[in-house]
Design an enzyme around this catalytic site. Structure first.
Site, PDB file in Angstrom:
ATOM      1  CE  LYS A  11      -1.856   8.245  -0.559  1.00  0.00           C
ATOM      2  NZ  LYS A  11      -0.607   8.070   0.182  1.00  0.00           N
ATOM      3  CD  GLN A  55       1.660   9.908   2.413  1.00  0.00           C
ATOM      4  OE1 GLN A  55       0.547   9.442   2.204  1.00  0.00           O
ATOM      5  NE2 GLN A  55       2.570   9.998   1.471  1.00  0.00           N
ATOM      6  CG  ASP A 115       0.867   2.026   0.782  1.00  0.00           C
ATOM      7  OD1 ASP A 115       0.373   2.445  -0.273  1.00  0.00           O
ATOM      8  OD2 ASP A 115       1.415   2.755   1.637  1.00  0.00           O
TER       9      ASP A 115
END
Ligand code: NDP
Length: 284
Positions: free
Chosen positions: A50, A94, A117
Protein backbone atom coordinates in the site's frame (compact mmCIF):
# COMPACT_ATOMS: atom_id res chain seq x y z
CA UNK A 1 -11.44 -22.48 -26.82
CA UNK A 2 -9.38 -20.56 -24.33
CA UNK A 3 -10.95 -17.62 -22.49
CA UNK A 4 -9.82 -14.04 -22.85
CA UNK A 5 -7.77 -12.97 -19.83
CA UNK A 6 -9.03 -9.93 -17.94
CA UNK A 7 -5.84 -8.32 -16.71
CA UNK A 8 -6.19 -6.52 -13.40
CA UNK A 9 -2.58 -5.49 -13.78
CA UNK A 10 -3.24 -3.56 -16.97
CA UNK A 11 -6.43 -1.95 -15.66
CA UNK A 12 -4.77 -1.07 -12.34
CA UNK A 13 -1.89 0.63 -14.17
CA UNK A 14 -4.34 2.65 -16.26
CA UNK A 15 -6.35 3.83 -13.24
CA UNK A 16 -3.20 4.56 -11.20
CA UNK A 17 -1.94 6.64 -14.12
CA UNK A 18 -5.17 8.66 -14.09
CA UNK A 19 -4.92 9.18 -10.33
CA UNK A 20 -1.29 10.26 -10.62
CA UNK A 21 -2.08 12.74 -13.40
CA UNK A 22 -4.98 14.22 -11.45
CA UNK A 23 -2.80 14.68 -8.35
CA UNK A 24 0.15 16.15 -10.26
CA UNK A 25 -1.80 18.44 -12.53
CA UNK A 26 -3.90 19.91 -9.74
CA UNK A 27 -1.26 20.02 -7.01
CA UNK A 28 -3.34 17.85 -4.68
CA UNK A 29 -1.76 16.56 -1.46
CA UNK A 30 -3.80 13.54 -0.30
CA UNK A 31 -2.56 11.55 2.66
CA UNK A 32 -3.37 8.01 3.79
CA UNK A 33 -2.62 6.67 7.27
CA UNK A 34 -2.30 2.93 7.75
CA UNK A 35 -2.37 1.49 11.26
CA UNK A 36 -0.80 -1.90 11.80
CA UNK A 37 -0.80 -3.67 15.16
CA UNK A 38 1.65 -6.53 15.67
CA UNK A 39 3.82 -8.19 13.07
CA UNK A 40 1.62 -10.55 11.07
CA UNK A 41 3.89 -11.25 8.04
CA UNK A 42 1.02 -11.17 5.47
CA UNK A 43 -0.22 -7.87 6.89
CA UNK A 44 3.31 -6.46 6.71
CA UNK A 45 3.43 -7.32 2.99
CA UNK A 46 0.02 -5.70 2.37
CA UNK A 47 1.03 -2.57 4.29
CA UNK A 48 4.30 -2.31 2.36
CA UNK A 49 2.46 -2.72 -0.95
CA UNK A 50 0.00 0.00 0.00
CA UNK A 51 2.88 2.33 0.84
CA UNK A 52 4.54 1.61 -2.51
CA UNK A 53 1.30 2.19 -4.42
CA UNK A 54 0.80 5.51 -2.61
CA UNK A 55 4.28 6.62 -3.52
CA UNK A 56 3.75 5.64 -7.15
CA UNK A 57 0.66 7.86 -7.56
CA UNK A 58 1.80 10.75 -5.36
CA UNK A 59 -0.25 10.06 -2.23
CA UNK A 60 1.60 10.71 1.02
CA UNK A 61 1.39 7.67 3.29
CA UNK A 62 1.97 7.35 6.99
CA UNK A 63 2.37 3.92 8.55
CA UNK A 64 1.69 3.70 12.26
CA UNK A 65 3.17 0.53 13.74
CA UNK A 66 1.98 -0.55 17.17
CA UNK A 67 3.33 -3.50 19.10
CA UNK A 68 1.52 -6.85 19.30
CA UNK A 69 0.91 -6.08 23.00
CA UNK A 70 -0.71 -2.66 22.43
CA UNK A 71 -3.82 -2.26 24.58
CA UNK A 72 -7.30 -1.43 23.30
CA UNK A 73 -6.92 2.10 24.73
CA UNK A 74 -3.53 2.62 23.09
CA UNK A 75 -4.85 1.61 19.67
CA UNK A 76 -8.02 3.66 20.09
CA UNK A 77 -6.02 6.73 21.17
CA UNK A 78 -3.81 6.43 18.09
CA UNK A 79 -6.79 6.14 15.77
CA UNK A 80 -8.46 9.14 17.47
CA UNK A 81 -5.30 11.17 16.95
CA UNK A 82 -5.37 10.37 13.21
CA UNK A 83 -9.09 11.16 13.03
CA UNK A 84 -8.52 14.67 14.44
CA UNK A 85 -5.55 15.35 12.15
CA UNK A 86 -6.90 17.53 9.32
CA UNK A 87 -3.93 16.63 7.10
CA UNK A 88 -4.99 12.98 6.93
CA UNK A 89 -7.67 12.11 4.38
CA UNK A 90 -7.96 8.36 4.77
CA UNK A 91 -7.42 5.96 7.67
CA UNK A 92 -7.07 2.24 7.29
CA UNK A 93 -6.60 -0.25 10.09
CA UNK A 94 -4.90 -3.35 8.73
CA UNK A 95 -6.84 -6.48 9.68
CA UNK A 96 -6.71 -8.90 11.34
CA UNK A 97 -5.90 -7.27 14.67
CA UNK A 98 -4.42 -9.34 17.52
CA UNK A 99 -7.16 -11.38 19.23
CA UNK A 100 -7.21 -9.33 22.47
CA UNK A 101 -8.40 -6.21 20.59
CA UNK A 102 -11.97 -5.36 19.61
CA UNK A 103 -11.85 -4.76 15.85
CA UNK A 104 -15.38 -3.45 15.81
CA UNK A 105 -14.73 -0.80 18.50
CA UNK A 106 -11.55 0.37 16.76
CA UNK A 107 -13.06 0.52 13.26
CA UNK A 108 -16.12 2.38 14.56
CA UNK A 109 -13.84 5.31 15.49
CA UNK A 110 -13.04 6.02 11.84
CA UNK A 111 -15.50 8.64 10.55
CA UNK A 112 -17.25 7.84 7.23
CA UNK A 113 -15.41 10.61 5.37
CA UNK A 114 -12.02 9.04 6.22
CA UNK A 115 -13.18 5.43 5.87
CA UNK A 116 -11.27 4.65 2.66
CA UNK A 117 -11.78 0.91 3.14
CA UNK A 118 -15.53 1.55 2.89
CA UNK A 119 -16.24 -0.90 5.73
CA UNK A 120 -18.02 1.45 8.15
CA UNK A 121 -21.70 0.95 8.91
CA UNK A 122 -22.48 4.37 7.42
CA UNK A 123 -20.75 3.71 4.10
CA UNK A 124 -22.12 0.15 3.94
CA UNK A 125 -25.64 1.47 4.59
CA UNK A 126 -25.29 4.18 1.95
CA UNK A 127 -24.05 1.64 -0.57
CA UNK A 128 -27.20 -0.40 0.04
CA UNK A 129 -29.34 2.72 -0.38
CA UNK A 130 -27.56 3.60 -3.63
CA UNK A 131 -26.21 6.87 -2.17
CA UNK A 132 -22.81 8.43 -2.84
CA UNK A 133 -20.24 6.94 -0.45
CA UNK A 134 -16.76 5.51 -0.14
CA UNK A 135 -17.20 1.99 -1.48
CA UNK A 136 -15.34 -1.12 -0.35
CA UNK A 137 -12.22 -1.53 -2.50
CA UNK A 138 -12.32 -5.17 -3.63
CA UNK A 139 -15.98 -5.10 -4.76
CA UNK A 140 -15.60 -1.80 -6.61
CA UNK A 141 -12.44 -3.16 -8.25
CA UNK A 142 -14.46 -6.18 -9.40
CA UNK A 143 -17.08 -3.95 -11.04
CA UNK A 144 -14.31 -2.00 -12.81
CA UNK A 145 -12.83 -5.29 -14.08
CA UNK A 146 -16.17 -6.50 -15.45
CA UNK A 147 -16.71 -3.16 -17.23
CA UNK A 148 -13.12 -3.19 -18.55
CA UNK A 149 -13.68 -6.67 -20.01
CA UNK A 150 -16.50 -5.25 -22.12
CA UNK A 151 -19.05 -7.54 -20.46
CA UNK A 152 -22.56 -6.12 -20.42
CA UNK A 153 -23.91 -6.24 -16.83
CA UNK A 154 -27.42 -4.88 -17.26
CA UNK A 155 -30.02 -7.62 -17.63
CA UNK A 156 -27.49 -10.40 -17.11
CA UNK A 157 -27.58 -13.09 -14.46
CA UNK A 158 -24.74 -12.49 -12.00
CA UNK A 159 -23.99 -15.20 -9.45
CA UNK A 160 -21.84 -14.33 -6.45
CA UNK A 161 -20.41 -17.26 -4.50
CA UNK A 162 -19.56 -16.06 -0.98
CA UNK A 163 -21.47 -13.64 1.26
CA UNK A 164 -18.81 -11.99 3.40
CA UNK A 165 -19.31 -8.39 4.48
CA UNK A 166 -16.14 -7.30 2.68
CA UNK A 167 -16.60 -9.01 -0.70
CA UNK A 168 -19.71 -11.12 -1.39
CA UNK A 169 -22.46 -8.89 0.00
CA UNK A 170 -21.17 -5.52 -1.27
CA UNK A 171 -20.36 -6.86 -4.75
CA UNK A 172 -23.87 -8.36 -4.96
CA UNK A 173 -25.34 -4.93 -4.12
CA UNK A 174 -23.12 -3.21 -6.69
CA UNK A 175 -24.10 -5.71 -9.40
CA UNK A 176 -27.75 -5.13 -8.54
CA UNK A 177 -27.20 -1.39 -8.93
CA UNK A 178 -25.72 -2.13 -12.36
CA UNK A 179 -29.06 -3.80 -13.19
CA UNK A 180 -27.88 -7.40 -13.11
CA UNK A 181 -30.21 -10.07 -11.78
CA UNK A 182 -28.22 -11.28 -8.80
CA UNK A 183 -28.06 -14.62 -7.01
CA UNK A 184 -25.90 -14.96 -3.89
CA UNK A 185 -24.66 -18.44 -2.96
CA UNK A 186 -22.89 -19.57 0.20
CA UNK A 187 -21.83 -22.67 2.10
CA UNK A 188 -25.45 -23.71 2.77
CA UNK A 189 -26.54 -23.40 -0.87
CA UNK A 190 -27.74 -26.76 -2.11
CA UNK A 191 -26.73 -27.73 -5.63
CA UNK A 192 -24.31 -24.85 -6.09
CA UNK A 193 -23.44 -26.06 -9.59
CA UNK A 194 -27.00 -25.47 -10.77
CA UNK A 195 -26.58 -21.77 -9.91
CA UNK A 196 -23.02 -21.28 -11.11
CA UNK A 197 -23.84 -22.91 -14.45
CA UNK A 198 -26.60 -20.38 -15.07
CA UNK A 199 -24.34 -17.37 -14.45
CA UNK A 200 -23.47 -14.96 -17.25
CA UNK A 201 -21.19 -13.30 -14.72
CA UNK A 202 -19.69 -15.46 -11.98
CA UNK A 203 -17.88 -13.88 -9.02
CA UNK A 204 -16.21 -16.37 -6.69
CA UNK A 205 -15.02 -15.29 -3.23
CA UNK A 206 -14.92 -18.27 -0.90
CA UNK A 207 -11.29 -18.86 0.06
CA UNK A 208 -10.95 -22.43 -1.27
CA UNK A 209 -8.25 -23.06 -3.85
CA UNK A 210 -9.52 -24.38 -7.19
CA UNK A 211 -13.04 -25.00 -5.86
CA UNK A 212 -14.96 -23.87 -8.95
CA UNK A 213 -14.11 -26.11 -11.89
CA UNK A 214 -14.84 -25.79 -15.60
CA UNK A 215 -17.91 -28.05 -15.44
CA UNK A 216 -19.52 -25.53 -13.02
CA UNK A 217 -19.27 -22.65 -15.51
CA UNK A 218 -21.67 -21.61 -18.27
CA UNK A 219 -19.90 -21.57 -21.66
CA UNK A 220 -18.88 -18.02 -22.52
CA UNK A 221 -19.40 -16.63 -19.00
CA UNK A 222 -17.28 -13.87 -17.49
CA UNK A 223 -15.55 -15.26 -14.41
CA UNK A 224 -14.05 -13.11 -11.65
CA UNK A 225 -11.85 -15.03 -9.23
CA UNK A 226 -11.40 -13.15 -5.96
CA UNK A 227 -9.71 -15.97 -4.05
CA UNK A 228 -6.15 -15.66 -2.82
CA UNK A 229 -5.04 -18.95 -1.36
CA UNK A 230 -1.41 -19.68 -0.63
CA UNK A 231 -0.60 -23.23 -1.75
CA UNK A 232 1.92 -25.52 -0.09
CA UNK A 233 4.35 -24.57 -2.86
CA UNK A 234 4.03 -20.95 -1.69
CA UNK A 235 2.20 -19.91 -4.87
CA UNK A 236 -1.04 -17.93 -4.89
CA UNK A 237 -4.08 -19.83 -6.14
CA UNK A 238 -7.55 -18.58 -6.88
CA UNK A 239 -10.88 -20.10 -5.88
CA UNK A 240 -11.39 -21.09 -9.51
CA UNK A 241 -9.50 -23.94 -11.14
CA UNK A 242 -8.01 -21.76 -13.87
CA UNK A 243 -6.94 -24.53 -16.26
CA UNK A 244 -10.37 -26.15 -16.60
CA UNK A 245 -12.29 -22.85 -16.27
CA UNK A 246 -10.44 -21.10 -19.08
CA UNK A 247 -11.61 -23.78 -21.53
CA UNK A 248 -15.26 -22.93 -20.83
CA UNK A 249 -15.43 -19.28 -19.77
CA UNK A 250 -15.49 -16.44 -22.27
CA UNK A 251 -13.43 -14.12 -20.07
CA UNK A 252 -11.60 -14.80 -16.83
CA UNK A 253 -9.37 -13.04 -14.29
CA UNK A 254 -6.06 -14.72 -13.40
CA UNK A 255 -4.67 -15.16 -9.88
CA UNK A 256 -2.36 -13.39 -9.32
CA UNK A 257 -2.83 -10.37 -11.55
CA UNK A 258 -6.62 -10.08 -11.50
CA UNK A 259 -8.59 -8.73 -8.57
CA UNK A 260 -5.54 -8.23 -6.31
CA UNK A 261 -3.97 -5.22 -8.07
CA UNK A 262 -7.41 -3.61 -8.34
CA UNK A 263 -8.04 -3.68 -4.58
CA UNK A 264 -5.06 -1.45 -3.79
CA UNK A 265 -5.84 0.74 -6.80
CA UNK A 266 -9.36 1.38 -5.51
CA UNK A 267 -7.85 2.28 -2.13
CA UNK A 268 -5.78 4.95 -3.91
CA UNK A 269 -8.91 6.13 -5.70
CA UNK A 270 -10.90 6.29 -2.46
CA UNK A 271 -8.12 8.30 -0.78
CA UNK A 272 -8.23 10.85 -3.59
CA UNK A 273 -12.05 10.95 -3.46
CA UNK A 274 -11.89 11.51 0.32
CA UNK A 275 -9.31 14.28 -0.14
CA UNK A 276 -11.46 16.08 -2.71
CA UNK A 277 -14.66 15.74 -0.74
CA UNK A 278 -13.11 16.77 2.57
CA UNK A 279 -11.75 19.89 0.90
CA UNK A 280 -15.00 20.58 -0.96
CA UNK A 281 -13.26 20.13 -4.34
CA UNK A 282 -15.90 17.52 -5.01
CA UNK A 283 -19.29 16.85 -3.45
CA UNK A 284 -20.00 14.11 -0.93
P1 NDP B 1 -14.83 -15.27 4.10
O1 NDP B 1 -14.18 -16.47 4.69
O2 NDP B 1 -15.17 -14.12 4.98
O3 NDP B 1 -16.18 -15.73 3.37
C1 NDP B 1 -16.21 -16.86 2.57
C2 NDP B 1 -17.58 -17.03 2.00
O4 NDP B 1 -17.55 -18.17 1.16
C3 NDP B 1 -18.66 -17.28 3.05
O5 NDP B 1 -19.79 -16.53 2.75
C4 NDP B 1 -18.93 -18.77 2.94
O6 NDP B 1 -20.27 -19.12 3.21
C5 NDP B 1 -18.63 -19.03 1.48
N1 NDP B 1 -18.25 -20.41 1.26
C6 NDP B 1 -17.28 -21.11 1.89
N2 NDP B 1 -17.24 -22.37 1.43
C7 NDP B 1 -18.18 -22.46 0.48
C8 NDP B 1 -18.64 -23.50 -0.35
N3 NDP B 1 -18.11 -24.73 -0.29
N4 NDP B 1 -19.64 -23.25 -1.21
C9 NDP B 1 -20.20 -22.04 -1.29
N5 NDP B 1 -19.82 -20.99 -0.51
C10 NDP B 1 -18.82 -21.22 0.36
O7 NDP B 1 -13.91 -14.83 2.89
P2 NDP B 1 -13.69 -13.40 2.18
O8 NDP B 1 -14.92 -12.98 1.48
O9 NDP B 1 -13.03 -12.47 3.11
O10 NDP B 1 -12.59 -13.83 1.09
C11 NDP B 1 -12.84 -14.80 0.12
C12 NDP B 1 -11.58 -15.03 -0.69
O11 NDP B 1 -11.22 -13.83 -1.34
C13 NDP B 1 -10.35 -15.40 0.14
O12 NDP B 1 -9.52 -16.27 -0.61
C14 NDP B 1 -9.63 -14.09 0.36
O13 NDP B 1 -8.25 -14.25 0.57
C15 NDP B 1 -9.91 -13.43 -0.97
N6 NDP B 1 -9.84 -11.96 -0.93
C16 NDP B 1 -9.07 -11.37 -1.90
C17 NDP B 1 -8.98 -10.01 -1.95
C18 NDP B 1 -8.16 -9.41 -3.02
O14 NDP B 1 -7.87 -8.23 -2.94
N7 NDP B 1 -7.78 -10.15 -4.05
C19 NDP B 1 -9.65 -9.15 -0.96
C20 NDP B 1 -10.50 -9.87 -0.04
C21 NDP B 1 -10.57 -11.25 -0.04
P3 NDP B 1 -20.97 -18.94 4.65
O15 NDP B 1 -21.28 -17.48 4.76
O16 NDP B 1 -22.17 -19.78 4.57
O17 NDP B 1 -19.95 -19.40 5.66
Amino acid sequence: MSAEIISGKILAEKIRGEIKDDIEQNGYTPCLAVVMVGNNPSSAVYVRNKGKACEEVGIKSITVLLSEEATQTEVEDKVKELVSDGGIDGILVQLPLPAHLSEQRILSLIPPEKDVDGFSEYNTGNLLLGKKCLKACTPSGIIELIRFSGTEISGKHAVVVGRSNIVGKPVAVMLLQENATVTVCHSKTSDLKEFTRSADILVVAIGKAGFVTGDMIKPGATVIDVGTNRGEDGKLKGDVDFDSAKEVAGKITPVPGGVGPMTITMLMKNTLIAYKRNRKIDEF
